[in-house]
Design an enzyme around this catalytic site. Sequence first.
Site: not given
Length: 187
Positions: A15, A20, A112
Site C-alpha cells: 500500500y 489511498h 471509510n
Amino acid sequence: MKYLIVGLGNIGDEYAATRHNIGFMMLDAFANAQNVQWADKRYGFVAKCRVKNAEMVLLKPSTYMNLSGNAVRYWLQQEKIPMENMLVLVDDLNLPFGTIRIRKQGRNGGHNGLGNIQSVLGTENYARVRFGIGNNFTRGAQCNFVLGKWTDEEQKLLPERLKLTSEIIPSFCLQGIDRTMNLYNGK
C-alpha cells in the site's frame, strides 16, 4: 498546547505508494521536515515534535484505514488532547489531483476511514485536510484506482504538493483552523 495530527493510510509495502495512502505520505513529509523518527506504539506509528509553542503528536494508525477510529480515540485519550486540537489528513477522490480542501467538520463523503473515526468518536466535529486524488477510473474500478499507484505525471507533482501540506500542519496548530482554511483552501 498539544495537538494530534493523524495521517490515514494502510500499513504494508503493498500500500505504500498508493493514492489511498496520501495521508501517511503527507504526515511523513512533515515528519521528515521536522527530522523526527517514528516509533511503533499501540495502535500505530507515533512521532512527537514541537513547532514554537505547539506540541504535536503525529499518528499513522496501524489498524488499517477502515478501523482508524480506535487508534484515534486511544491517542486522543492517552495524550489528553481535546478534539478541537485534532487534524486528520486523508485522500479524496471527489477532488481533482493535488487539490487541497481543509474543513473544520463535516460528513465523511463516503471515505471509510473518516466514517470509522466518526463512528468511534460519535462526532463529525474535527478538522481534516482532504488531498484530491482525482477520479479517473471507469465504473466499478474505484477500489483499484484508490489502491493503485500514482501515475508518472502525479509522481512528478507530488513533492510540491506534499511541501504545501507540510505548511498546513503548523499553520493549523499556530494560527487555528479558520486562518488555515483561508490561507490554503484551493491552493
